[in-house]
Scaffold this motif. Structure first.
Motif, short mmCIF file in Angstrom:
data_model
loop_
_atom_site.label_atom_id
_atom_site.label_comp_id
_atom_site.label_asym_id
_atom_site.label_seq_id
_atom_site.Cartn_x
_atom_site.Cartn_y
_atom_site.Cartn_z
N PHE A 1 8.86 -6.33 -3.58
CA PHE A 1 8.09 -5.27 -4.24
C PHE A 1 6.68 -5.74 -4.56
CE2 PHE A 1 6.70 -3.11 -8.13
CZ PHE A 1 6.71 -1.79 -7.69
N ILE A 2 6.54 -7.00 -4.97
CA ILE A 2 5.20 -7.54 -5.27
C ILE A 2 4.35 -7.54 -4.00
CG2 ILE A 2 3.95 -9.63 -5.96
CD1 ILE A 2 6.31 -10.28 -7.81
N SER A 3 4.96 -7.98 -2.89
CA SER A 3 4.20 -7.97 -1.63
C SER A 3 3.90 -6.54 -1.18
CB SER A 3 4.99 -8.71 -0.54
OG SER A 3 6.18 -8.00 -0.21
N TYR A 4 4.78 -5.60 -1.52
CA TYR A 4 4.58 -4.18 -1.18
C TYR A 4 3.39 -3.60 -1.93
CZ TYR A 4 5.71 0.84 -1.09
OH TYR A 4 5.66 2.19 -0.96
N VAL A 5 3.28 -3.97 -3.21
CA VAL A 5 2.18 -3.46 -4.04
C VAL A 5 0.85 -4.09 -3.60
CG1 VAL A 5 1.22 -3.35 -6.36
CG2 VAL A 5 3.68 -2.95 -5.99
N ASP A 6 0.85 -5.42 -3.41
CA ASP A 6 -0.39 -6.12 -3.07
C ASP A 6 -0.91 -5.79 -1.68
OD1 ASP A 6 -0.36 -7.28 -5.51
OD2 ASP A 6 0.45 -9.21 -4.86
N SER A 7 -0.03 -5.30 -0.82
CA SER A 7 -0.46 -5.04 0.55
C SER A 7 -1.10 -3.66 0.71
CB SER A 7 0.74 -5.13 1.50
OG SER A 7 1.72 -4.15 1.17
N GLY A 8 -1.18 -2.87 -0.33
CA GLY A 8 -1.81 -1.57 -0.26
C GLY A 8 -0.90 -0.50 0.33
N PHE A 9 0.38 -0.60 0.12
CA PHE A 9 1.37 0.40 0.57
C PHE A 9 1.24 0.69 2.07
CE2 PHE A 9 2.75 1.44 -3.66
CZ PHE A 9 1.64 1.17 -4.46
N PRO A 10 1.37 -0.34 2.94
CA PRO A 10 1.22 -0.10 4.38
C PRO A 10 2.42 0.60 4.99
CG PRO A 10 1.83 -2.38 4.00
CD PRO A 10 1.63 -1.77 2.65
N ILE A 11 3.57 0.67 4.29
CA ILE A 11 4.72 1.39 4.82
C ILE A 11 5.13 2.46 3.81
CG2 ILE A 11 5.55 -0.61 6.13
CD1 ILE A 11 7.66 -1.03 3.95
N HIS A 12 5.87 3.46 4.29
CA HIS A 12 6.28 4.54 3.42
C HIS A 12 7.35 4.04 2.45
CE1 HIS A 12 7.89 8.53 2.25
NE2 HIS A 12 6.63 8.94 2.49
N TRP A 13 7.36 4.67 1.26
CA TRP A 13 8.28 4.20 0.23
C TRP A 13 9.74 4.38 0.65
CZ3 TRP A 13 11.95 7.24 -2.05
CH2 TRP A 13 11.83 8.63 -1.91
N THR A 14 10.03 5.35 1.52
CA THR A 14 11.41 5.53 1.96
C THR A 14 11.88 4.35 2.82
OG1 THR A 14 10.61 6.83 3.84
CG2 THR A 14 11.32 8.04 1.87
N ASP A 15 10.95 3.84 3.68
CA ASP A 15 11.29 2.66 4.48
C ASP A 15 11.51 1.45 3.58
OD1 ASP A 15 11.11 4.08 6.83
OD2 ASP A 15 8.97 3.63 7.09
N PHE A 16 10.65 1.32 2.55
CA PHE A 16 10.80 0.22 1.61
C PHE A 16 12.16 0.29 0.90
CE2 PHE A 16 10.45 -1.24 -2.79
CZ PHE A 16 10.11 -2.58 -2.59
N ALA A 17 12.51 1.50 0.43
CA ALA A 17 13.78 1.67 -0.28
C ALA A 17 14.97 1.39 0.63
CB ALA A 17 13.87 3.09 -0.85
N LEU A 18 14.84 1.79 1.90
CA LEU A 18 15.93 1.55 2.85
C LEU A 18 16.13 0.05 3.07
CD1 LEU A 18 17.98 2.87 4.75
CD2 LEU A 18 16.24 2.79 6.56
N ARG A 19 15.02 -0.68 3.19
CA ARG A 19 15.12 -2.13 3.37
C ARG A 19 15.77 -2.79 2.16
NH1 ARG A 19 9.37 -3.86 6.25
NH2 ARG A 19 9.63 -2.56 8.13
N ILE A 20 15.39 -2.35 0.97
CA ILE A 20 15.98 -2.90 -0.25
C ILE A 20 17.47 -2.57 -0.32
CG2 ILE A 20 15.97 -2.78 -2.76
CD1 ILE A 20 13.66 -4.34 -1.63
N SER A 21 17.82 -1.34 0.07
CA SER A 21 19.24 -0.94 0.02
C SER A 21 20.09 -1.82 0.93
CB SER A 21 19.39 0.52 0.44
OG SER A 21 18.66 1.38 -0.41
#
Length: 458
Positions: A152-172
């Motif tokens: 999540f930290i890398s997600y925030v610092d990277s300027g949201f380069p991927i959609h939040w649904t993809d991020f949530a799917l990866r976390i799941s």
């Protein structure tokens, strides 16, 4: 013999089964196959990562930083395994420390290679799978939470380069993977425990079968020896009775001071010794008839002392009695038990050449949940060499001169005790003496327990 061979076959079969299908549990301090796999995986990550850095479309500055990250990885990996090799008993703790550095390593790679969009996020899956498999479900979930926070930290610092649904799917998928691997590990742990339990049962059964095998072999040998000695004893006894009778008659008619009187006395004494040997042989081969009844051991022990009193007095041996109060009765044959006590007492007296202390103790003892009457006969004699402790109950084994014993006394004594459903034990130390311990089950008629070794008298 068929029974002995059958037991031998079963023992061999169980040994083969254990070697082929049920290996012994490995020590927790051993570097096992899983640990070797972890080490190989780290080596592959190191060389694969360096190769990727060479071909990846990164700036020279980022490539240099990536090389530094992989050097950091190689440094703490080397330090981790050097520490592990010298502290194998704490290997799980060091793996947990290595996990912290692994998370930091993946985070640095993400920052250098595109943040949440970097392909190195797969490293979190590897960490979750490995630690869920190694530690179980709880640790797997903790690793999933830590990986999610770092991602999540890398997600925030990277300027949201991927959609939040993809991020949530990866976390799941991180948590799904930890649950599946954790459940698999739990199942494997249960299977290992079940196999370990089966191994222990097999080992116990194997030891019991080996004991039964030895017992059957010994019984077969003793049975054959008993038949032979019985036949020999019967053949010798008939002419010996005639020789003894005529020798006593001749001895009674000779002049008291004649040389022939001395020689005939020797003949009579030697015939009596041979008759005693024959009696021992017959008792060993067939055993005397038993007449079991309710008895108290203390009077039997005292009568045995009376029979040995002359030898005790002659050697100036001090006698110590330690009898507990309220001794329970046992079911047994009084004459046979007296024979056991006399044999052991005479052995103790003969072991003390010039004075000493003969101690008799009687009290209660618990063995395998069963209350036993414990009779100890202890001397301060020369002791028994350790190599002879396992042999003293063997038939015809003796360290005495031929005229002092046949080597059947202790063998007969052990058989009598075992026929009373008891056991006989011995402890000895050279130069300090020996202790024979006779344990016989008691018949609990009284509620009050017997006191431990009380009433000391000399």
């Amino acid at each position: 013999m068929y029974i002995v061979e059958n037991v031998q076959g079963r023992v061999q079969t169980m040994q083969d089964t254990q070697e082929q299908g049920f290996p012994m549990e490995q020590s927790e301090t051993q570097f096992e196959a899983t640990d070797r796999a972890f080490l190989i995986l780290r080596i592959l990550v190191l060389f694969g990562g360096i190769g990727w850095t060479y071909f990846a479309p990164l700036t020279d500055d980022n490539k240099a930083k990536a090389i530094l990250v992989f050097l950091f990885f190689s440094f703490y990996t080397a330090a981790l395994y050097v520490t592990i090799f010298f502290n194998l008993e704490r290997i799980r703790v060091f793996y947990f420390v290595g996990l912290i550095f692994d998370l930091l390593f993946i985070f640095l790679l993400l920052i250098l290679t595109g943040g949440a969009a970097s392909s190195f996020f797969i490293g979190f899956y590897i960490l979750v799978a490995l630690h869920s498999f190694y530690y179980g479900l709880r640790v797997g979930l903790l690793v999933s939470i830590a990986s999610s926070l770092i991602y999540f930290i890398s997600y925030v610092d990277s300027g949201f380069p991927i959609h939040w649904t993809d991020f949530a799917l990866r976390i799941s998928f991180l948590f799904i993977l930890s649950v599946l691997a954790g459940l698999l590990t739990g199942k494997m742990k249960q299977d290992r425990e079940r196999i370990g339990h089966l191994n222990r049962q097999i080992n116990e059964s194997l030891m019991n079968l080996e004991k039964a095998q030895k017992k059957l072999i010994e019984t077969a040998k003793l049975a054959a020896l008993g038949r032979m000695t019985s036949d020999v004893a019967h053949e010798i006894r008939n002419p010996l009775v005639s020789i003894g009778g005529f020798a006593r008659r001749c001895n009674s008619r000779m002049a008291p001071n004649s040389p022939e009187k001395k020689y005939s006395r020797i003949i009579v004494d030697e015939v009596e010794r041979l008759e005693k040997i024959l009696r021992d042989l017959l008792v060993f081969s067939k055993g005397p008839a038993r007449a079991p009844k309710m008895i108290l051991v203390r009077p039997v022990l005292e009568k045995s002392l009376e029979l040995s009193n002359d030898d005790i007095q002659e050697k100036k041996i001090r006698l110590v009695r330690e009898y507990a109060e309220n001794l329970l009765e046992i079911v047994g044959d009084e004459e046979q038990l007296q024979q056991v006590f006399v044999n052991i007492i005479l052995n103790a007296v003969q072991a003390m050449t010039s004075g000493g202390v003969l101690t008799l103790r009687v009290g209660s003892n618990i063995r395998d949940g069963e209350k036993m009457l414990c009779i100890e006969i202890q001397d301060t004699g020369a002791g028994i060499p350790e190599e002879n402790l396992d042999r003293i109950f063997n038939p015809f084994f003796t360290t005495k001169d031929a005229e002092e014993g046949t080597g059947l006394g202790l063998s007969v004594s052990r058989r009598i005790v075992e026929e009373h459903h008891g056991k006989i034990e011995v402890e000895s130390e050279l130069g300090k003496g020996s202790t024979f311990r006779i344990l016989i089950p008691v018949l609990a008629k009284k509620e009050e327990p017997a006191e431990e070794m009380g009433e000391r008298t000399a």
